[in-house]
Design an enzyme around this catalytic site. Structure first.
Site, PDB file in Angstrom:
ATOM      1  CD  GLU A 160      -2.837  -1.337   2.345  1.00 18.71           C
ATOM      2  OE1 GLU A 160      -2.796  -0.474   3.232  1.00 18.71           O
ATOM      3  OE2 GLU A 160      -3.620  -2.304   2.376  1.00 18.71           O
ATOM      4  CD  GLU A 268      -4.867  -7.930   2.282  1.00 19.24           C
ATOM      5  OE1 GLU A 268      -5.692  -7.125   2.730  1.00 19.24           O
ATOM      6  OE2 GLU A 268      -3.644  -7.803   2.440  1.00 19.24           O
TER       7      GLU A 268
HETATM    8  C1  GLA Z   1      -5.028  -4.258   4.453  1.00 24.21           C
HETATM    9  C2  GLA Z   1      -3.904  -5.064   5.028  1.00 24.21           C
HETATM   10  C3  GLA Z   1      -4.402  -6.187   5.859  1.00 24.21           C
HETATM   11  C4  GLA Z   1      -5.532  -5.807   6.721  1.00 24.21           C
HETATM   12  C5  GLA Z   1      -6.593  -5.251   5.897  1.00 24.21           C
HETATM   13  C6  GLA Z   1      -7.776  -5.095   6.778  1.00 24.21           C
HETATM   14  O1  GLA Z   1      -5.526  -4.755   3.304  1.00 24.21           O
HETATM   15  O2  GLA Z   1      -3.082  -5.599   4.061  1.00 24.21           O
HETATM   16  O3  GLA Z   1      -3.381  -6.641   6.676  1.00 24.21           O
HETATM   17  O4  GLA Z   1      -5.147  -4.875   7.696  1.00 24.21           O
HETATM   18  O5  GLA Z   1      -6.099  -4.069   5.314  1.00 24.21           O
HETATM   19  O6  GLA Z   1      -7.849  -6.112   7.730  1.00 24.21           O
END
Ligand code: GLA
Length: 382
Positions: A160, A268
């Site tokens: 990120e 994710e």
């Molecule tokens: C981001 C992070 C994760 C987590 C999500 C929300 O995507 O990569 O580790 O914190 O946010 O749980």
């Protein structure tokens, strides 16, 4: 009025019981079904790893062959204070993966969030110099990635760091490096490849599908490669909604990144069904203000507290099917599809970006039964 409320409670009970019924018929296993396509993963917490959630564990071992530690390998968990190191939970995570022959992702080495400020500042509040920052990063990666060398299959090395316009986000490490985001990324991947030589090295981000965001990632990857720094893959975080992103944008992101020679993970995955966030990702904390918890907003923002209406549940099933058809079509480019959680009950989506909501983003209901989507996903591979 009372009668209406009564009827709607009965209706929502019927919705729940119809979900349960169809799930009981589900046989088969996601990981077996997709074994020739890609790994099927999820994040896990320490309760699960420690055998304290037998029902979750049953789902995990039946359907999944890849795991990520949801929070236990983040910097604030492993190294919360300059003189404190906590390896108990991360060791347990790794051991659980080894014991169950699962592919393990270490998450995450360099991030602006959930990272204590002593990484960037001295105790007296003065900023660290560039050489001090680089040494902080180096020794952290040496200690953590080095500890699990040969045991962890891949690392989210940086996450990120690129913004919506393709810029480096001026937060955390980037801010400490006076805005030089590339310098942060280059150092992080260099140290990760030094201390975790056998692990795959990933960059992971949300909204990768947005063209301007993707351009920034592509530029970063090309520069790393030009400089001879190893990067093996990109995690496309699938924190998506019922109505976004489009299939075209997802496919474009997969094709663009894999044309750079990178492995792709959908890293994710969860599908938001609630108002506002089913349309697009809200970044930051703006919706955590107390006013959005007032009843008049809550009724709109948190409408499914008593159960998911059948029409929305069907939309969710169809959305999962649409996504898995895309992933399956691109299976030669995709290494892993990982959900961000097992059951709706423990999903972060109940608390973010708006606290205290009832969301339904995953494949398994709060009572551990499977949603009909699971059955559909099991029929996609030929
Ligand atoms: C981001 C992070 C994760 C987590 C999500 C929300 O995507 O990569 O580790 O914190 O946010 O749980």
């Amino acid at each position: 009025m009372k009668r209406l409320k009564y009827l709607s409670i009965i209706a929502s009970l019927l919705v729940i019981s119809s979900c349960e019924q169809s799930s009981k018929e589900v046989s088969g296993s996601l990981k077996d079904c997709y074994k020739d396509s890609f790994l099927i993963g999820t994040c896990v917490d320490n309760h699960l790893v420690n055998g304290r959630c037998p029902e979750d564990e049953e789902i995990l071992l039946r359907h999944f062959n890849a795991i990520t530690a949801e929070n236990d390998m983040k910097t604030e968990s492993i190294h919360p204070k300059p003189d404190v190191w906590n390896f108990k939970r991360s060791d347990e995570f790794v051991q659980f993966g080894l014991d169950n022959d699962m592919w393990k992702l270490g998450h995450a080495l360099v991030w602006h969030n959930q990272t204590p400020s002593f990484f960037w500042f001295h105790e007296d509040g003065t900023p660290k110099t560039k050489p001090e920052l680089i040494e902080t990063m180096r020794s952290y990666i040496e200690t953590v990635a080095g500890r699990y060398a040969g045991k962890i299959d891949a690392w989210d090395v940086v996450i990120e760091i690129i913004g919506e316009q393709g810029e480096y986000r001026n937060l955390g490490w980037v801010k400490a490096f006076d805005g030089d985001g590339y310098e942060v990324v280059k150092n992080a991947f260099t140290f990760a490849s030094q201390y975790a030589p056998e692990a795959e090295l990933y960059y992971s981000d949300f909204n990768v599908w947005r063209r301007s965001h993707l351009d920034g990632i592509v530029a970063m990857v090309k520069r790393l490669k030009k400089d001879g720094v190893r990067i093996d893959g990109v995690g496309i975080q699938g924190h998506w909604g019922l109505n976004y992103p489009s299939a075209q944008d997802i496919e474009h992101a997969i094709d663009t990144l894999s044309s750079l020679g990178l492995k792709i993970s959908i890293s994710e995955l969860d599908i938001d069904v609630l108002p506002l966030t089913k349309e697009g990702q809200v970044i930051g904390k703006c919706l955590q203000e107390a006013q959005f918890q007032l009843e008049e907003f809550k009724a709109y923002l948190d409408p499914y507290r008593d159960g998911l209406p059948q029409d929305v549940a069907k939309e969710l099933d169809a959305r999962y099917e649409e996504l898995f058809r895309i992933f399956y079509k691109h299976r030669s480019q995709i290494e892993r599809v990982s959900f961000w959680g097992l059951t709706d009950e423990k999903s972060w989506k109940n608390g973010y970006p708006i606290p205290n909501r009832t969301n339904y983003p995953l494949l398994f209901n709060r009572d551990h039964s499977a949603k009909p989507a699971l059955k559909a996903l099991l029929t996609i591979p030929e």
